[in-house]
Scaffold this motif. Structure first.
Motif, short mmCIF file in Angstrom:
data_model
loop_
_atom_site.label_atom_id
_atom_site.label_comp_id
_atom_site.label_asym_id
_atom_site.label_seq_id
_atom_site.Cartn_x
_atom_site.Cartn_y
_atom_site.Cartn_z
N GLN A 62 -14.92 -41.52 8.32
CA GLN A 62 -15.07 -40.09 7.97
C GLN A 62 -16.13 -39.29 8.20
OE1 GLN A 62 -13.94 -40.97 3.94
NE2 GLN A 62 -12.01 -40.06 3.94
N ALA A 63 -17.51 -39.99 8.53
CA ALA A 63 -18.71 -39.38 8.85
C ALA A 63 -18.79 -38.63 10.07
CB ALA A 63 -19.78 -40.60 8.42
N VAL A 64 -19.35 -37.74 10.20
CA VAL A 64 -19.72 -36.73 11.47
C VAL A 64 -20.92 -36.47 10.96
CG1 VAL A 64 -19.18 -34.94 12.99
CG2 VAL A 64 -17.43 -36.21 11.77
N THR A 65 -22.00 -36.72 11.96
CA THR A 65 -23.38 -36.74 12.04
C THR A 65 -23.61 -35.34 12.99
OG1 THR A 65 -23.90 -38.54 11.08
CG2 THR A 65 -25.87 -37.03 12.02
N LEU A 66 -24.29 -34.25 12.74
CA LEU A 66 -24.51 -33.14 13.68
C LEU A 66 -26.04 -33.21 13.55
CD1 LEU A 66 -22.36 -30.02 12.67
CD2 LEU A 66 -22.04 -31.79 14.43
N ILE A 67 -26.81 -33.17 14.79
CA ILE A 67 -28.01 -33.10 15.02
C ILE A 67 -28.52 -31.92 15.86
CG2 ILE A 67 -30.23 -34.26 16.11
CD1 ILE A 67 -28.88 -36.76 15.72
N LEU A 68 -29.03 -30.96 15.15
CA LEU A 68 -29.50 -29.58 15.78
C LEU A 68 -30.84 -29.57 16.23
CD1 LEU A 68 -28.58 -27.49 12.76
CD2 LEU A 68 -26.92 -28.17 14.25
N ASP A 69 -30.64 -29.35 17.76
CA ASP A 69 -32.06 -29.58 18.52
C ASP A 69 -32.53 -28.23 19.07
OD1 ASP A 69 -34.07 -30.97 19.69
OD2 ASP A 69 -32.79 -31.52 21.17
N ASN A 77 -33.49 -25.05 21.69
CA ASN A 77 -32.53 -24.29 22.92
C ASN A 77 -31.15 -24.18 22.54
OD1 ASN A 77 -35.09 -23.84 24.25
ND2 ASN A 77 -34.87 -26.00 25.08
N ASN A 78 -31.10 -24.20 21.24
CA ASN A 78 -29.52 -24.03 20.96
C ASN A 78 -28.49 -24.99 21.33
OD1 ASN A 78 -29.94 -21.44 19.52
ND2 ASN A 78 -29.69 -20.42 21.48
N LYS A 79 -29.16 -26.46 21.31
CA LYS A 79 -28.44 -27.44 21.54
C LYS A 79 -27.99 -28.23 20.34
CE LYS A 79 -30.49 -28.16 26.27
NZ LYS A 79 -31.02 -29.28 27.20
N VAL A 80 -26.79 -28.86 20.44
CA VAL A 80 -26.64 -29.73 19.15
C VAL A 80 -25.90 -30.96 19.81
CG1 VAL A 80 -24.37 -28.00 19.27
CG2 VAL A 80 -24.98 -29.72 16.98
N TYR A 81 -26.08 -32.09 19.12
CA TYR A 81 -25.39 -33.19 19.42
C TYR A 81 -24.46 -33.66 18.21
CZ TYR A 81 -28.74 -32.86 23.29
OH TYR A 81 -29.47 -32.62 24.30
#
Length: 213
Positions: free
Chosen positions: A75-82, A84-88
């Motif tokens: 169930q885990a979803v990890t968002l990484i905010l970088d 220049n408005n980039k997100v992984y």
């Protein structure tokens, strides 16, 4: 408010001649009435309350290792905010050195939102059905809030872990939190990014910004 009528008579007593009547309206009491009305509305009008955003922070309670692994894998979803408005993002457990794990997306409706709605499709479908029932007056607002809360707390709903690099902005975090509301995500936390994730992000982007402490 009062009116006074002044009547003047020429005193000559001529028949057929109209008497002149002057009318004066006193508006002085209206001032007191206006003040009373202003005071009444000031006391009875509710002031607008500041809007706040509820953020679920990680708990200090210890969780069994098998339960943690189960949540991360299914169930885990990890968002990484970088910068220049980039997100992984990546799904499940973190795997050091696996560059294919990290996927790039965006804050557009076809980015984070599309991915989270797909991951949370069952809950989103229930919420949409409840909204339709409320619009058709089949359920009340109170019933909608109760049933929507129960749907969001389903054991099958995903848990989103939000992490930000040093060069991401406050707006990036607000945008990510907005998506939690739009996608009916009730379980989400904000935690620091790990060194392993920084290294993986740097290898993915070909830069060293993510490795900065």
């Amino acid at each position: 408010m009062s009116a006074e009528v002044e009547q003047k008579d020429s005193g000559k007593g001529k028949k057929g001649k109209q008497k002149k009547i002057k009318t004066r309206v006193d508006f002085t009491p209206m001032v007191d009435m206006n003040m009373l009305l202003i005071t009444f509305f000031m006391l009875c009008t509710s002031l607008s309350k500041p809007q706040t955003m509820e953020i679920s922070m990680p708990t200090n309670d210890k969780v069994a290792d098998d339960q943690t692994t189960k949540v991360k894998e299914s169930q885990a979803v990890t968002l990484i905010l970088d910068e220049n408005n980039k997100v992984y993002y990546y799904l499940g457990m973190f795997k050091a050195g696996d560059q294919s794990l990290l996927q790039e997306t965006s804050y557009a409706p076809t980015g984070i939102r599309e991915m989270l709605i797909k991951k949370n499709s069952e809950v989103v479908a229930k919420i949409n059905d409840l909204k339709k029932q409320k619009a058709d007056l089949k359920i009340t607002q109170e019933e909608y809030i109760k049933k929507a809360s129960e749907a969001k707390d389903s054991k099958d709903s995903p848990t989103v872990i939000i992490k930000a690099t040093d060069k991401s902005t406050y707006k990036n975090l607000v945008d990510a939190l907005d998506e939690m509301q739009i996608c009916s995500i009730s379980k989400y936390v904000i935690v620091p990014i790990t060194d392993g994730e920084k290294a993986l992000l740097a290898a993915k982007t070909g830069g060293a910004s993510a490795v900065k402490n």
